[in-house]
Design a protein around this motif. Structure first.
Motif, PDB file in Angstrom:
ATOM      1  N   LEU A 111      12.637 -21.221  10.443  1.00 51.06           N
ATOM      2  CA  LEU A 111      11.280 -20.739  10.670  1.00 51.06           C
ATOM      3  C   LEU A 111      11.272 -19.499  11.568  1.00 51.06           C
ATOM      4  CD1 LEU A 111       8.176 -21.133  10.510  1.00 51.06           C
ATOM      5  CD2 LEU A 111       8.375 -22.621  12.514  1.00 51.06           C
ATOM      6  N   ARG A 112      10.527 -18.489  11.144  1.00 47.30           N
ATOM      7  CA  ARG A 112      10.282 -17.298  11.950  1.00 47.30           C
ATOM      8  C   ARG A 112       8.787 -17.045  11.978  1.00 47.30           C
ATOM      9  NH1 ARG A 112      12.043 -13.655   8.858  1.00 47.30           N
ATOM     10  NH2 ARG A 112      10.398 -12.084   8.645  1.00 47.30           N
ATOM     11  N   ILE A 113       8.253 -16.790  13.168  1.00 45.06           N
ATOM     12  CA  ILE A 113       6.820 -16.608  13.324  1.00 45.06           C
ATOM     13  C   ILE A 113       6.559 -15.211  13.857  1.00 45.06           C
ATOM     14  CG2 ILE A 113       4.729 -17.451  14.460  1.00 45.06           C
ATOM     15  CD1 ILE A 113       6.180 -20.164  14.739  1.00 45.06           C
ATOM     16  N   GLU A 114       5.687 -14.471  13.199  1.00 49.16           N
ATOM     17  CA  GLU A 114       5.304 -13.134  13.631  1.00 49.16           C
ATOM     18  C   GLU A 114       3.786 -13.057  13.715  1.00 49.16           C
ATOM     19  OE1 GLU A 114       6.928 -10.304  10.940  1.00 49.16           O
ATOM     20  OE2 GLU A 114       9.023 -10.803  11.395  1.00 49.16           O
ATOM     21  N   ARG A 115       3.318 -12.060  14.400  1.00 44.24           N
ATOM     22  CA  ARG A 115       1.868 -11.860  14.497  1.00 44.24           C
ATOM     23  C   ARG A 115       1.417 -11.001  13.316  1.00 44.24           C
ATOM     24  NH1 ARG A 115      -1.756  -8.199  16.891  1.00 44.24           N
ATOM     25  NH2 ARG A 115      -3.699  -9.192  17.610  1.00 44.24           N
ATOM     26  N   PRO A 116       0.626 -11.569  12.391  1.00 47.96           N
ATOM     27  CA  PRO A 116       0.218 -10.805  11.215  1.00 47.96           C
ATOM     28  C   PRO A 116      -0.812  -9.737  11.563  1.00 47.96           C
ATOM     29  CG  PRO A 116      -0.872 -12.929  11.214  1.00 47.96           C
ATOM     30  CD  PRO A 116       0.070 -12.934  12.381  1.00 47.96           C
ATOM     31  N   THR A 117      -0.593  -8.543  11.060  1.00 47.09           N
ATOM     32  CA  THR A 117      -1.526  -7.444  11.330  1.00 47.09           C
ATOM     33  C   THR A 117      -1.893  -6.675  10.072  1.00 47.09           C
ATOM     34  OG1 THR A 117       0.321  -5.959  11.826  1.00 47.09           O
ATOM     35  CG2 THR A 117      -0.677  -7.123  13.688  1.00 47.09           C
ATOM     36  N   MET A 118      -1.149  -6.875   8.982  1.00 44.49           N
ATOM     37  CA  MET A 118      -1.357  -6.050   7.804  1.00 44.49           C
ATOM     38  C   MET A 118      -2.621  -6.451   7.040  1.00 44.49           C
ATOM     39  SD  MET A 118       0.189  -8.908   6.938  1.00 44.49           S
ATOM     40  CE  MET A 118       1.881  -8.627   7.455  1.00 44.49           C
ATOM     41  N   PRO A 119      -3.223  -5.503   6.334  1.00 43.77           N
ATOM     42  CA  PRO A 119      -4.368  -5.844   5.482  1.00 43.77           C
ATOM     43  C   PRO A 119      -3.887  -6.525   4.210  1.00 43.77           C
ATOM     44  CG  PRO A 119      -3.776  -3.552   5.164  1.00 43.77           C
ATOM     45  CD  PRO A 119      -2.865  -4.070   6.248  1.00 43.77           C
ATOM     46  N   ALA A 120      -4.815  -7.074   3.452  1.00 43.49           N
ATOM     47  CA  ALA A 120      -4.487  -7.507   2.103  1.00 43.49           C
ATOM     48  C   ALA A 120      -4.180  -6.270   1.276  1.00 43.49           C
ATOM     49  CB  ALA A 120      -5.665  -8.278   1.501  1.00 43.49           C
ATOM     50  N   GLY A 121      -3.349  -6.454   0.249  1.00 44.03           N
ATOM     51  CA  GLY A 121      -2.946  -5.303  -0.563  1.00 44.03           C
ATOM     52  C   GLY A 121      -1.913  -4.458   0.161  1.00 44.03           C
ATOM     53  N   GLY A 122      -1.991  -3.149  -0.050  1.00 46.16           N
ATOM     54  CA  GLY A 122      -1.107  -2.233   0.654  1.00 46.16           C
ATOM     55  C   GLY A 122       0.345  -2.367   0.245  1.00 46.16           C
ATOM     56  N   TRP A 123       1.221  -1.782   1.097  1.00 47.40           N
ATOM     57  CA  TRP A 123       2.649  -1.768   0.783  1.00 47.40           C
ATOM     58  C   TRP A 123       3.244  -3.165   0.785  1.00 47.40           C
ATOM     59  CZ3 TRP A 123       4.437   2.143  -1.659  1.00 47.40           C
ATOM     60  CH2 TRP A 123       3.920   3.427  -1.417  1.00 47.40           C
ATOM     61  N   GLY A 124       2.688  -4.058   1.589  1.00 43.60           N
ATOM     62  CA  GLY A 124       3.192  -5.422   1.587  1.00 43.60           C
ATOM     63  C   GLY A 124       3.085  -6.062   0.215  1.00 43.60           C
ATOM     64  N   SER A 125       1.967  -5.812  -0.472  1.00 39.43           N
ATOM     65  CA  SER A 125       1.766  -6.353  -1.806  1.00 39.43           C
ATOM     66  C   SER A 125       2.740  -5.735  -2.799  1.00 39.43           C
ATOM     67  CB  SER A 125       0.317  -6.105  -2.247  1.00 39.43           C
ATOM     68  OG  SER A 125       0.082  -6.631  -3.524  1.00 39.43           O
ATOM     69  N   VAL A 126       2.917  -4.417  -2.719  1.00 43.76           N
ATOM     70  CA  VAL A 126       3.845  -3.732  -3.627  1.00 43.76           C
ATOM     71  C   VAL A 126       5.259  -4.282  -3.443  1.00 43.76           C
ATOM     72  CG1 VAL A 126       4.888  -1.507  -4.190  1.00 43.76           C
ATOM     73  CG2 VAL A 126       2.431  -1.652  -3.735  1.00 43.76           C
ATOM     74  N   GLN A 127       5.662  -4.448  -2.195  1.00 37.75           N
ATOM     75  CA  GLN A 127       6.993  -4.972  -1.912  1.00 37.75           C
ATOM     76  C   GLN A 127       7.160  -6.386  -2.452  1.00 37.75           C
ATOM     77  OE1 GLN A 127       8.034  -4.886   2.229  1.00 37.75           O
ATOM     78  NE2 GLN A 127      10.041  -5.812   1.908  1.00 37.75           N
ATOM     79  N   GLU A 128       6.133  -7.226  -2.297  1.00 37.08           N
ATOM     80  CA  GLU A 128       6.213  -8.594  -2.791  1.00 37.08           C
ATOM     81  C   GLU A 128       6.404  -8.626  -4.308  1.00 37.08           C
ATOM     82  OE1 GLU A 128       5.613 -11.979  -1.330  1.00 37.08           O
ATOM     83  OE2 GLU A 128       6.567 -10.833   0.278  1.00 37.08           O
ATOM     84  N   VAL A 129       5.680  -7.749  -5.027  1.00 43.01           N
ATOM     85  CA  VAL A 129       5.800  -7.702  -6.482  1.00 43.01           C
ATOM     86  C   VAL A 129       7.215  -7.294  -6.877  1.00 43.01           C
ATOM     87  CG1 VAL A 129       5.030  -6.537  -8.573  1.00 43.01           C
ATOM     88  CG2 VAL A 129       3.360  -7.292  -6.883  1.00 43.01           C
ATOM     89  N   GLY A 130       7.738  -6.248  -6.245  1.00 40.21           N
ATOM     90  CA  GLY A 130       9.091  -5.810  -6.551  1.00 40.21           C
ATOM     91  C   GLY A 130      10.122  -6.882  -6.264  1.00 40.21           C
ATOM     92  N   THR A 131       9.939  -7.596  -5.163  1.00 45.84           N
ATOM     93  CA  THR A 131      10.897  -8.635  -4.785  1.00 45.84           C
ATOM     94  C   THR A 131      10.947  -9.753  -5.806  1.00 45.84           C
ATOM     95  OG1 THR A 131      10.641  -8.167  -2.421  1.00 45.84           O
ATOM     96  CG2 THR A 131      11.459 -10.348  -3.026  1.00 45.84           C
ATOM     97  N   ILE A 132       9.793 -10.224  -6.248  1.00 43.03           N
ATOM     98  CA  ILE A 132       9.818 -11.363  -7.171  1.00 43.03           C
ATOM     99  C   ILE A 132      10.313 -10.947  -8.549  1.00 43.03           C
ATOM    100  CG2 ILE A 132       7.438 -11.250  -8.064  1.00 43.03           C
ATOM    101  CD1 ILE A 132       7.462 -14.383  -7.653  1.00 43.03           C
TER     102      ILE A 132
END
Length: 767
Positions: A8-29
């Protein structure tokens, strides 16, 4: 089944929905599922008028789609289905079922697509390949030996309208209405509550209404995870200055801010669109109290307007012409004290008055909600309270206004439209009798809770599952899994391995099917199917990927194969012709439901879909009184379950992560909440952590507070500090389902009350 909390790793979430995080998730899967480049291009056809409909959520499909009309969740679902990973017969030579039963949900499904029909062999504790025709013959022979009233035909919500129609006909020709589906576990409260109050069982809003609304009220719906494509409509509304008022126990990223991945400017600049203009963290189970507070403030403003000789706040003309029961509801609201409202909702009077002020100055208001409203003991009442709020100012049946329940599975609403229901009064039984020359059963069938009760009592002899992961999704897991293994027959129509296969009946079959995205070739050529979205619009869907294996059969062909092996021949029912050409199934559907599906084949490719008639959208109320009805709530909040004491009693509500869709777990990460590597966590307010002397990452156990003689416990849960209402905690579905008693369900609708479970917290231990 356990997950290692050390990861388990816990971080403080700050990112919006969508954005680069979403693009990265799609590429990863896409990489993880080894989706070939040619198949990744399928995403360009997802939710397009001439493409395939997403296999995850049921959000509406626009007539004029964006260039990329898919979201992160939808892309994950497509990658999950079009994976090049596959399970052959050799897989079960290497693994016993007992071994697989120790794997977690992600690992089971991540093995890839099932490719051959399988039958459980108890001598070796393995699934063995079986010929399709032999499987059908054995299943049919077993079904003919059972009392039809003791057999359950369950469907998960992904099957097409065509397959669902055949499945419902199979069950009724066999002799029962035992047709529970995933609606029983999520939005049955909607179907009951809306039918009772406005005369239709589904919402009245369309995509066009988002362009005309001037206020949106959100209740218990996590748009960033469960229906991210709706963020396009919300972003456009916010750019017009439309306020979005949110009531939700957790601050969810998708309801806080959004960066549109399809906007190069936003992606390069990191610009974010704030979504909620007010965010009220209501206590789980406190929604009725919150809406009572809104209504109390609205009546007060109406009083002030009358006293000043100004225009009324209430839409009196609408109320007089179209509603009944206002006087009784108004009396109940006025008699309800602010002290009680604040205590049960967890919100301040001033906050509710601020929200009501926005409502009062808005001409067209939409009420959007999800399972955060329906999965409660008072789920039906919660839905009726949303209707009460909207009726006060005539916000049903005009552009930009209305009730908008957001459904989950991509055709769960459509299955009900074509006859998947345990309630005989909702099925056109007389028409089916005339059409097919048999006497349909008239007695009520089993819903999901009743099916579970029947399994626990030993009354159910066979369970046929058209998709889904039933034993993982339902409450009362410890008792259910033990009883499930005693079932004489279980049959699962599936694309991937899941818990329902490794917890099996004495005789068990896995029938692997084509996915909706795959090309379905039958004798007359490639076949198309249809689905219904959350806004009651019907869409065509065309498979575009090559099947992962030539051994797969379509869902429709599998249902027909079971039917032919089970039922006596009927000259009016040609199962083979239906499988050869799905257009003939649509002709049959149109004959059964002419008002909805006339000219079905000609209309199925209408851009944006064609909508089924919804009288309430035109202010025609198919209720007993002929008017929309106000409902007086029975109680402000559900009472706590009977407890044992002796511990810290908290109210638990279950949530989903951005790494899952229902019981499908794509990963153990939840980037929106900053949790990585494990789903065995609970989210807890820092004040409660201090009160009970807990630190981040400390392991605790939860046990259900109900004192009914059944032990319900989950160990090895790591504490994660989070912005949660005090006295409440959140944790993941389905990991925490063992804590839900089967009897803990919504009144009237029997939806499991997974959003408010009273639990006792103890120092835990790893499992």
């Amino acid at each position: 089944m356990s997950q290692d909390s050390r990861k388990l790793r816990i971080e403080r979430p700050t990112m919006p929905a969508g954005g680069w995080g979403s693009v990265q998730e799609v590429g990863t899967i896409l990489l993880q599922q080894r989706v070939p480049l040619k198949d990744s291009r399928l995403l360009l056809h997802q939710n397009k008028p001439d493409g395939f409909m997403c296999v995850s959520c049921a959000w509406a499909k626009p007539a004029n789609p964006h260039p990329f009309e898919f979201c992160e969740s939808g892309a994950k679902a497509t990658a999950w289905e079009t994976t090049s990973k596959a399970i052959g017969a050799d897989f079960f030579e290497r693994h016993t079922v007992a071994e697989l039963a120790g794997w977690d949900d992600h690992r089971l499904e991540d093995q890839g697509r099932l490719t051959v029909p399988l039958r459980y062999d108890p001598a070796s504790d393995r699934y063995r390949p079986i010929d399709w025709d032999l499987a059908f013959a054995e299943i049919g022979a077993a079904l003919r030996g059972f009392d039809p009233k003791q057999v359950v035909f369950y469907s998960s919500g992904r099957a097409s309208l065509e397959t669902s129609y055949l499945y419902g006909l199979l069950a009724r020709m066999y002799g029962n209405n035992n047709l529970p589906d995933s609606s029983n576990m999520c939005h049955e409260s909607t179907s009951v509550g809306l039918q009772k109050t406005i005369g239709v069982p589904v919402g009245t809003v369309t995509l066009d209404d988002f362009a005309h609304t001037d206020c949106i009220f959100f209740f218990g719906q996590n748009v960033g995870v469960n229906s991210p494509r709706m963020l396009h409509q919300l972003q456009e509304a916010r750019r017009r200055g439309v306020p979005v008022i949110t009531f939700n126990p957790l601050r969810e990223r998708g309801l806080v801010s959004f960066t549109n991945p399809q906007s190069p400017g936003e992606m390069l600049s990191g610009a974010e669109t704030p979504i909620s203009t007010q965010y009220h963290q209501v206590k789980p189970g406190g929604d009725t109290a919150a809406i009572m507070g809104l209504c109390k403030a609205i009546f007060a403003r109406d009083d002030e307007a009358r006293a000043a000789g100004e225009q009324r706040v209430l839409d009196t003309a609408f109320l007089q012409e179209h509603t009944q029961g206002l006087a009784e509801f108004e009396a109940a609201v006025r008699a309800c004290s602010w002290e009680d409202i604040e205590r049960e909702s967890g919100l301040r009077r001033a906050a509710l008055e601020d929200a009501a002020a926005v409502y009062c100055r808005s001409a067209a208001v939409m009420g959007v909600y999800g399972m955060g409203l329906t999965q409660h003991r008072n789920g039906v009442q919660n839905v009726a309270m949303v209707v009460n709020l909207l009726l006060l100012r005539g916000n049903i049946g005009k552009p930009g206004a209305g009730v908008c329940p957001v459904r989950g599975h991509s055709n769960v609403q459509g299955q009900r439209t074509v006859g998947i229901t345990e309630k005989p009064e909702l099925a056109p039984l007389d028409k089916l009798k005339e059409q097919y020359g048999f006497e349909p059963p008239r007695d009520k069938g089993m819903d999901t809770v009743e099916a579970c009760e029947g399994i626990l009592a030993g009354r159910v002899q066979a369970f046929i599952g058209l998709g889904g992961n039933f034993v993982r999704a339902v409450p009362e897991r410890a008792l259910m899994e033990a009883a499930w293994r005693a079932l004489p027959l279980t049959v699962q129509v599936s694309t991937k391995l899941n818990r329902n296969h490794v917890v099996h009946g004495k005789a068990s079959y896995i029938l692997p099917c084509l996915g909706r995205i795959e090309i379905d070739r039958q004798r007359s050529g490639p076949q198309d199917v249809t689905i219904e979205d959350s806004t009651a619009c019907m869409h065509g869907s065309r498979g575009m990927a090559e099947p992962v294996a030539a051994t797969l059969r379509s869902e429709a062909a599998i249902v027909a194969g079971i039917a032919k092996a089970t039922l006596a021949p009927n000259p009016r029912v040609d199962w083979d012709r239906w499988v050869d050409d799905y257009a003939s199934i649509r002709d049959a559907i149109a004959a059964t439901y002419p008002e909805i599906f006339h000219d079905f084949n000609a209309r199925m490719w209408t851009p944006g879909g064609f909508r089924k008639p919804l009288a309430a959208a035109n202010r025609i109320w198919h209720t007993d009184s002929g008017k929309a009805g106000f409902t007086v709530p029975e109680e402000l909040a559900p009472a706590a379950v009977a407890g044992e004491g002796g511990g810290a009693t908290l109210r638990l509500f279950t949530v989903r992560s951005d790494g899952q869709f229902n019981t499908t777990i794509y990963s153990h990460d939840d980037r929106f909440r900053g949790v990585y590597g494990s789903r065995m966590v609970i989210f807890m307010a820092r004040a409660d952590m201090a009160k009970y002397g807990l630190v981040q990452g400390e392991l605790v156990a939860l046990r259900c507070a109900a004192d009914d003689g059944v032990a319900r416990r989950v160990d090895g849960l790591a504490v994660v500090p989070y912005e949660v209402p005090e006295g409440c905690i959140a944790g993941y579905f389905p990991e925490l389902n063992p804590l839900i008693p089967l009897w803990h369900h919504a009144k009237e609708s029997k939806v499991p009350a997974a959003k408010a479970i009273d639990v006792v917290l103890e120092r835990g231990r790893a499992t």
